[in-house]
Design an enzyme around this catalytic site. Structure first.
Site, PDB file in Angstrom:
ATOM      1  N   GLU A  37       0.839  -1.206   0.000  1.00 31.76           N
ATOM      2  CA  GLU A  37       0.000   0.000   0.000  1.00 31.76           C
ATOM      3  C   GLU A  37       0.874   1.257   0.000  1.00 31.76           C
ATOM      4  OE1 GLU A  37      -3.874  -1.682   2.513  1.00 31.76           O
ATOM      5  OE2 GLU A  37      -2.146  -0.874   3.557  1.00 31.76           O
ATOM      6  N   TYR A  38       1.890   1.217   0.879  1.00 29.25           N
ATOM      7  CA  TYR A  38       2.780   2.362   0.979  1.00 29.25           C
ATOM      8  C   TYR A  38       3.441   2.631  -0.377  1.00 29.25           C
ATOM      9  CZ  TYR A  38       6.458   5.467   2.659  1.00 29.25           C
ATOM     10  OH  TYR A  38       7.288   6.552   2.847  1.00 29.25           O
ATOM     11  N   LEU A  85      30.348  13.883  27.289  1.00 29.93           N
ATOM     12  CA  LEU A  85      29.990  13.485  28.654  1.00 29.93           C
ATOM     13  C   LEU A  85      31.194  12.938  29.388  1.00 29.93           C
ATOM     14  CD1 LEU A  85      26.663  11.543  28.002  1.00 29.93           C
ATOM     15  CD2 LEU A  85      26.888  13.743  29.150  1.00 29.93           C
ATOM     16  N   LYS A 118      22.581   4.850  26.610  1.00 27.96           N
ATOM     17  CA  LYS A 118      23.503   5.657  25.801  1.00 27.96           C
ATOM     18  C   LYS A 118      23.762   4.944  24.475  1.00 27.96           C
ATOM     19  CE  LYS A 118      27.853   8.113  26.087  1.00 27.96           C
ATOM     20  NZ  LYS A 118      28.575   7.559  24.932  1.00 27.96           N
ATOM     21  N   ARG A 139      28.368  16.645  14.770  1.00 28.97           N
ATOM     22  CA  ARG A 139      28.992  17.235  15.930  1.00 28.97           C
ATOM     23  C   ARG A 139      30.307  17.947  15.600  1.00 28.97           C
ATOM     24  NH1 ARG A 139      30.458  16.436  21.430  1.00 28.97           N
ATOM     25  NH2 ARG A 139      32.690  16.593  21.348  1.00 28.97           N
ATOM     26  N   GLU A 176      21.071  11.358  18.767  1.00 30.97           N
ATOM     27  CA  GLU A 176      22.056  10.424  18.241  1.00 30.97           C
ATOM     28  C   GLU A 176      21.499   9.722  17.005  1.00 30.97           C
ATOM     29  OE1 GLU A 176      24.815  10.561  19.964  1.00 30.97           O
ATOM     30  OE2 GLU A 176      25.943   8.708  19.644  1.00 30.97           O
ATOM     31  N   LYS A 293      21.208  11.902  34.153  1.00 27.10           N
ATOM     32  CA  LYS A 293      21.092  13.368  34.155  1.00 27.10           C
ATOM     33  C   LYS A 293      20.263  13.805  35.356  1.00 27.10           C
ATOM     34  CE  LYS A 293      21.109  13.316  29.122  1.00 27.10           C
ATOM     35  NZ  LYS A 293      20.344  13.390  27.889  1.00 27.10           N
ATOM     36  N   CYS A 430      60.174  -4.428   7.456  1.00 27.98           N
ATOM     37  CA  CYS A 430      60.670  -4.901   6.173  1.00 27.98           C
ATOM     38  C   CYS A 430      61.381  -3.693   5.576  1.00 27.98           C
ATOM     39  CB  CYS A 430      59.533  -5.336   5.257  1.00 27.98           C
ATOM     40  SG  CYS A 430      60.117  -5.561   3.560  1.00 27.98           S
TER      41      CYS A 430
HETATM   42  S1  IVH Z   1      23.563  13.938  26.561  1.00 29.50           S
HETATM   43  C1  IVH Z   1      24.793  17.861  27.213  1.00 29.50           C
HETATM   44  N1  IVH Z   1      22.131  11.761  26.213  1.00 29.50           N
HETATM   45  O1  IVH Z   1      27.062  10.347  23.917  1.00 29.50           O
HETATM   46  C2  IVH Z   1      24.414  16.719  26.458  1.00 29.50           C
HETATM   47  N2  IVH Z   1      24.197  11.957  25.048  1.00 29.50           N
HETATM   48  O2  IVH Z   1      29.699  10.611  25.163  1.00 29.50           O
HETATM   49  C3  IVH Z   1      25.487  15.724  26.259  1.00 29.50           C
HETATM   50  N3  IVH Z   1      24.716  10.085  23.580  1.00 29.50           N
HETATM   51  O3  IVH Z   1      27.865  13.498  22.562  1.00 29.50           O
HETATM   52  C4  IVH Z   1      24.960  14.509  25.684  1.00 29.50           C
HETATM   53  N4  IVH Z   1      22.899   8.923  24.003  1.00 29.50           N
HETATM   54  O4  IVH Z   1      26.432  11.857  21.155  1.00 29.50           O
HETATM   55  C5  IVH Z   1      23.260  12.421  25.892  1.00 29.50           C
HETATM   56  N5  IVH Z   1      20.777   9.920  25.958  1.00 29.50           N
HETATM   57  C6  IVH Z   1      21.882  10.564  25.645  1.00 29.50           C
HETATM   58  C7  IVH Z   1      22.833  10.044  24.744  1.00 29.50           C
HETATM   59  C8  IVH Z   1      23.992  10.784  24.475  1.00 29.50           C
HETATM   60  C9  IVH Z   1      24.021   8.970  23.319  1.00 29.50           C
HETATM   61  C10 IVH Z   1      26.018  10.461  22.995  1.00 29.50           C
HETATM   62  C11 IVH Z   1      26.062  11.896  22.507  1.00 29.50           C
HETATM   63  C12 IVH Z   1      27.154  12.539  23.292  1.00 29.50           C
HETATM   64  C13 IVH Z   1      27.992  11.367  23.656  1.00 29.50           C
HETATM   65  C14 IVH Z   1      28.846  11.666  24.869  1.00 29.50           C
END
Ligand code: IVH
Length: 673
Positions: A37-38, A85, A118, A139, A176, A293, A430
């Site tokens: 369909e798509y 991080l 992560k 980045r 990401e 966080k 070598c």
């Molecule tokens: S927070 C201030 N949250 O890990 C924000 N990073 O090692 C900094 N990453 O550069 C990142 N999952 O590319 C954040 N849930 C997540 C993440 C995440 C993957 C990556 C991101 C960051 C890197 C740091």
């Protein structure tokens, strides 16, 4: 096609249906249409757009198949620095992170924590204006990345137009981009059919996929995206916690990491970490830890960042890299471009971190003896983020007596020349400058990004040209013709023309790139630039006396002797003549030093810095008036040390020379230290 509605109305309707279907399929994982369909609706829209060019709309779902290829990715600055991080490898380190935060703001002691998986992919920043995707930027070094907007449009769970309401008028959504493991397997199957090298792992596949010049190639990689941050650029976001930000992102149509959770306190996070250490490998994508966080956004503003690089309100609770145990079947010796011999483990195939591996590095021959690794042993292999897995140890308990020690051969396995070992070096070489094993590696290096930067001449292509007998020395690249390429597998008129043009364009690379490309021992990017800036042209470098070379700041006697001898070696002299005859290598602009915040300071770079390449760090130091030197002495003012820094760092410590990390260097460059 229905006849009772106008083409414009039907196109709008089809676009809405397809956008909704994409969201349902990719973000909600709840398909609303069958594939057939798509496809039928998609083709109807394509036909309608082809018949009515006036209906053109860059947001049409059909545009997600890719824009025309570009020559180069434009650079783009981030509205706000993209941070990385800090890592916590254990639950104790996690507790220490929280203690530091509490010392800065007591409210952190009782604040809830938001925990996400992560994902191991590539960070991406998306700019939205009034809810419409404007651009996507990688980045890069955190301040400046590459504009990959056409590629981003091919990622089907990135909305090009947001749903709902309540977004800041202009904002960056960060997250990401990643490649699910199943996509890697599918893509590698397709690549194998085309005779292309497999992509090594999902992370590189994602990072490389984002940076394609041709969006159609990005689309082939089937990348996905998880959003985790909003940076308002104009207008505000009415959210008070990170958890709310994630909810908002989901409501606007983004995919968010489905296992994210709010924890009431540290103990809960630690328990979650324990539970995920094993579970993380069962996810359908590569992930290497949890991101923890502080949930209240007020604390983010209060705590700020460390050296403008890492937020103090977040930390990555990392898990140890995946390991596997398998049989070491044999040790092969590869000849590198400088002639250095690199032992490679041939393994009984074993799954590791999502891919089946059958090779791993053993670093150098000395290590094999040091760690008593024997052929036939069960060995532990890890993949710690890098592409190539490494053998870390033998499982000696599992020996049955049939294992045998590795016997280093006396002669080069490729050309048979007796192997040499220079005094004081671990590696054996070598010494044959024309060893074919060495040649191929050298040719691959020659075309690389920091060298002659020839787009389209990757490992696989270079091997193909060598096997076809078209290229034996780097000079041969410069007389390849479109017709010669067309006779090879996998080339069409356009790709052959493009490659010839890319090779032609590389003639304009500066002398520093050419010197580095030649693979002269001890001549890395930094030394190549020092020499190039002093002598300006290839002819001048060839004419330079040993004394003149030694007199270049940062070039010691070993480097000078290596360059001096290299250019005089008859085979090399012929190569340099041929390159000069083909007008390869542009004059190096000479740069005066002496001004800027680092004026008169001598720096030595060593190890791998977290975000800057060595060439970048060197260029920035020089731009700020500093000098780069290749070796540490009492005259060195600063040593900038990254991961795996070796003897230069030890020497700096012995001489009492100040040692900086990247963050401190960046502060000095800003003039803030
Ligand atoms: S927070 C201030 N949250 O890990 C924000 N990073 O090692 C900094 N990453 O550069 C990142 N999952 O590319 C954040 N849930 C997540 C993440 C995440 C993957 C990556 C991101 C960051 C890197 C740091």
């Amino acid at each position: 096609m229905t006849s009772d509605v106008s083409p414009a109305a039907r196109a709008a309707e089809l676009r809405a249906i397809l956008a909704r279907a994409n969201h349902a399929y990719y973000t909600l994982a709840a398909p609303e249409l069958t594939d057939a369909e798509y496809d039928a609706l998609f083709r109807e829209l394509q036909a309608l757009e082809a018949a009515h060019p006036e209906l053109d709309d860059p947001e049409s779902p059909t545009r997600r198949v890719g824009a025309p290829p570009v020559d180069e990715l434009p650079k783009a600055r981030h509205g706000q620095r993209m941070l990385s991080l800090a890592n916590a490898m254990t639950n104790d380190e996690l507790a220490a992170w929280l203690e530091r935060a509490v010392r800065l703001d007591a409210r952190a002691a009782t604040a809830p924590l938001s925990v996400e998986v992560k994902i191991d992919g590539a960070a991406l920043a998306l700019t939205y204006a009034d809810g419409v995707l404007l651009r996507g930027v990688t980045r890069g070094d955190g301040s400046e990345g590459e504009d990959v907007t056409p590629n981003v449009r091919t990622i089907l769970d990135i909305p090009t137009r947001l749903r709902g309401a309540g977004w800041p008028a202009r904002m960056e959504v960060r997250g990401e981009a990643y490649m699910p493991r199943a996509a890697l397997i599918a893509v590698n199957r397709e690549r194998a059919a085309l005779g292309l090298d497999p992509l090594a792992n999902p992370r590189n596949a994602a990072a490389g996929g984002l940076r394609q010049l041709d969006a159609a190639e990005t689309r082939r990689r089937r990348l996905r995206f998880f959003a985790f941050q909003v940076v308002p650029l104009e207008g505000a976001l009415t959210a008070t916690t990170h958890g709310e930000v994630l909810e908002r992102l989901a409501a606007w149509g983004f995919s968010i990491e489905p296992h994210h959770r709010r924890c009431a306190d540290l103990a809960e996070v630690q328990a979650m970490a324990d539970a995920w250490e094993e579970r993380i490998r069962t996810l359908p994508y590569d992930a290497d830890g949890l991101v923890v966080k502080l949930d209240p956004l007020a604390l983010h503003a209060e705590l700020g960042t460390t050296g403008d690089r890492e937020p103090k309100w977040a930390v990555a609770r990392k898990f140890p890299p995946p390991a596997a145990v398998t049989r070491l079947l044999d040790v092969q010796l590869n000849v590198g471009r400088t002639g250095a011999l690199a032992p490679r483990a041939l393994l009984a195939p074993v799954p590791l971190g999502g891919v089946v591996i059958s090779h791993a590095t053993l670093h150098n021959e000395a290590l094999i003896a040091q760690r008593d690794i024997r052929i036939g042993d069960w060995v532990e292999v890890i993949r710690a983020g890098e592409v190539i897995p490494k053998v870390v140890r033998s499982v000696t308990e599992r020996r049955d007596g049939r294992e045998r020690a590795y016997e280093p051969p006396a002669d080069c396995p490729v050309c048979g020349t007796p192997i040499v070992q220079p005094e004081g070096e671990v590696a054996r070489y070598c010494p044959n400058a024309t060893c074919p094993g060495r040649g191929q590696e050298g040719l691959i290096h020659f075309c690389g990004r920091s060298a002659m930067d020839i787009a389209g001449l990757g490992e696989e292509r270079v091997r193909q040209l060598v096997d076809a007998g078209l290229v034996t020395t780097p000079a041969d690249f410069y007389r390849l013709t479109v017709d010669e390429l067309l006779a090879l597998d996998g080339f069409a008129e356009q790709s052959a023309t493009q490659l010839v043009a890319a090779i032609d364009a590389s003639r304009a690379r500066p002398l520093s790139a050419l010197l580095f490309a030649l693979g002269i021992r001890h001549v890395g990017e930094v030394v190549a630039r020092l020499v190039a800036r002093r002598f300006g042209t290839l002819a001048a470098v060839r004419a330079a006396t040993l004394e003149q070379l030694e007199a270049v700041a940062g070039v010691g006697p070993t480097i000078a002797a290596s360059v001096h001898a290299w250019v005089r070696e008859p085979a090399h002299a012929r190569l340099l003549d041929a390159l000069a005859a083909r007008a390869v290598g542009a004059e190096e602009p000479r740069v005066a030093t002496g001004e800027g915040p680092l004026a008169g300071k001598a720096f030595v770079l060593t190890g791998t810095l977290p975000t800057l390449s060595r060439a970048e760090a060197g260029a920035r130091i020089e731009a700020a008036g500093g000098r780069i030197s290749g070796s540490v002495s009492r005259k060195t003012d600063f040593v900038v040390a990254g991961a795996d820094a070796g003897s230069k760092l030890e020497k700096a410590q012995a001489l009492g020379v100040a040692v900086l990390d990247e963050a401190a260097l960046l502060q000095m460059l800003d003039g803030s230290a």
